[in-house]
Scaffold this motif. Sequence first.
Motif, PDB file in Angstrom:
ATOM      1  N   ASP A  46       0.910  -1.430  -0.107  1.00  0.00           N
ATOM      2  CA  ASP A  46      -0.084  -0.088  -0.099  1.00  0.00           C
ATOM      3  C   ASP A  46       0.872   1.261   0.062  1.00  0.00           C
ATOM      4  O   ASP A  46       2.166   1.163   0.299  1.00  0.00           O
ATOM      5  N   ASP A  91      -3.172  -0.146  -3.488  1.00  0.00           N
ATOM      6  CA  ASP A  91      -4.397   1.087  -3.327  1.00  0.00           C
ATOM      7  C   ASP A  91      -4.248   2.038  -4.256  1.00  0.00           C
ATOM      8  O   ASP A  91      -5.131   2.898  -3.988  1.00  0.00           O
ATOM      9  N   THR A  92      -3.174   2.221  -5.178  1.00  0.00           N
ATOM     10  CA  THR A  92      -3.121   3.574  -5.748  1.00  0.00           C
ATOM     11  C   THR A  92      -2.042   3.259  -6.906  1.00  0.00           C
ATOM     12  O   THR A  92      -1.181   2.304  -6.889  1.00  0.00           O
ATOM     13  N   TYR A 127       1.266  14.000   2.254  1.00  0.00           N
ATOM     14  CA  TYR A 127       0.213  12.874   2.556  1.00  0.00           C
ATOM     15  C   TYR A 127      -1.214  13.252   3.197  1.00  0.00           C
ATOM     16  O   TYR A 127      -2.062  12.990   2.775  1.00  0.00           O
ATOM     17  N   THR A 129      -4.668  13.771   1.192  1.00  0.00           N
ATOM     18  CA  THR A 129      -5.786  12.862   1.762  1.00  0.00           C
ATOM     19  C   THR A 129      -7.110  13.723   2.461  1.00  0.00           C
ATOM     20  O   THR A 129      -7.651  13.218   3.073  1.00  0.00           O
ATOM     21  N   LEU A 177      -6.575  13.053   6.057  1.00  0.00           N
ATOM     22  CA  LEU A 177      -6.642  11.434   6.119  1.00  0.00           C
ATOM     23  C   LEU A 177      -8.489  11.097   5.985  1.00  0.00           C
ATOM     24  O   LEU A 177      -8.436  10.052   6.573  1.00  0.00           O
ATOM     25  N   GLN A 183      -9.692  10.945   2.934  1.00  0.00           N
ATOM     26  CA  GLN A 183     -10.097  10.186   1.606  1.00  0.00           C
ATOM     27  C   GLN A 183      -8.543   9.691   1.282  1.00  0.00           C
ATOM     28  O   GLN A 183      -7.457   9.865   1.638  1.00  0.00           O
ATOM     29  N   LYS A 184      -8.579   8.618   0.267  1.00  0.00           N
ATOM     30  CA  LYS A 184      -7.493   7.945  -0.258  1.00  0.00           C
ATOM     31  C   LYS A 184      -7.451   8.454  -1.595  1.00  0.00           C
ATOM     32  O   LYS A 184      -8.269   8.486  -2.427  1.00  0.00           O
ATOM     33  N   TYR A 210      -6.202   7.291  -5.349  1.00  0.00           N
ATOM     34  CA  TYR A 210      -6.037   6.026  -5.986  1.00  0.00           C
ATOM     35  C   TYR A 210      -5.089   6.260  -7.457  1.00  0.00           C
ATOM     36  O   TYR A 210      -4.853   5.307  -8.010  1.00  0.00           O
ATOM     37  N   ASP A 244     -10.786   8.719  -3.811  1.00  0.00           N
ATOM     38  CA  ASP A 244     -11.791   7.747  -3.797  1.00  0.00           C
ATOM     39  C   ASP A 244     -13.220   8.213  -3.675  1.00  0.00           C
ATOM     40  O   ASP A 244     -13.947   7.507  -4.271  1.00  0.00           O
TER      41      ASP A 244
END
Length: 212
Positions: free
Chosen positions: A61, A110-111, A138, A142, A145, A147-148, A150, A187
């Motif tokens: 990941d 995951d991305t 990061y 996000t 933190l 959202q992620k 992709y 995402d």
Amino acid sequence: MPFNFENFINNSKLEYTKEIVGIDTFLSSLGFHYFSNVQLNNKHITFNSISLVLEVSCNLDLLELLSHFNTGRWGNSGTEESPLQHALEILNTKNKYNIDIEELTFFLNDTSIVIKRIYDKSIPTQLNDILKQIAFNYVFLTRGLTQKPYEIFVPIFEDSFENMEANEDQINTAPKTYSEFWGIYLDKDDEASIYDVLKNTYVSGDLEFLSE
């Protein structure tokens, strides 16, 4: 001597189908240092250069990769230069024409991270700094933190998005560094967003990825 069209065509074919000496060793070295399966997806050939398009599939990941990178357990050649830069320098010594990386894509669990060349040897020489920038940004990428990402595109060119809140003299210029603007798919969003690396924030604008 009269011009021989057939010889010209045959010599051109040889130029445009030339093999890369040591390419298998190069790919194996990258696979070892990046714990990945590395493939040569494409190569663009001219009379005196070859530009490689590489795909790196890594069973990690993004946060795992960044953690291992920061501690030197991943993507570390024991020197300041990246394993990619070191391996490419060796590859160039084995060949009589210039070899560079045109595009490098990391496929993670995951991305995916797509890095485009912006000047000669920009990807191999700046890869470590790009990864450090992703790690540093990061939390902002996000949205705290929540959202992620992709897909991450590094960098985007300003002529590929419209209606950005910027001065007119900043539009339609190629990036000079990888620390300007990135394209991010999150995402919970249907479309890509524009991320201002220097300001650690998203900016308004309609992003259009240009197909080659």
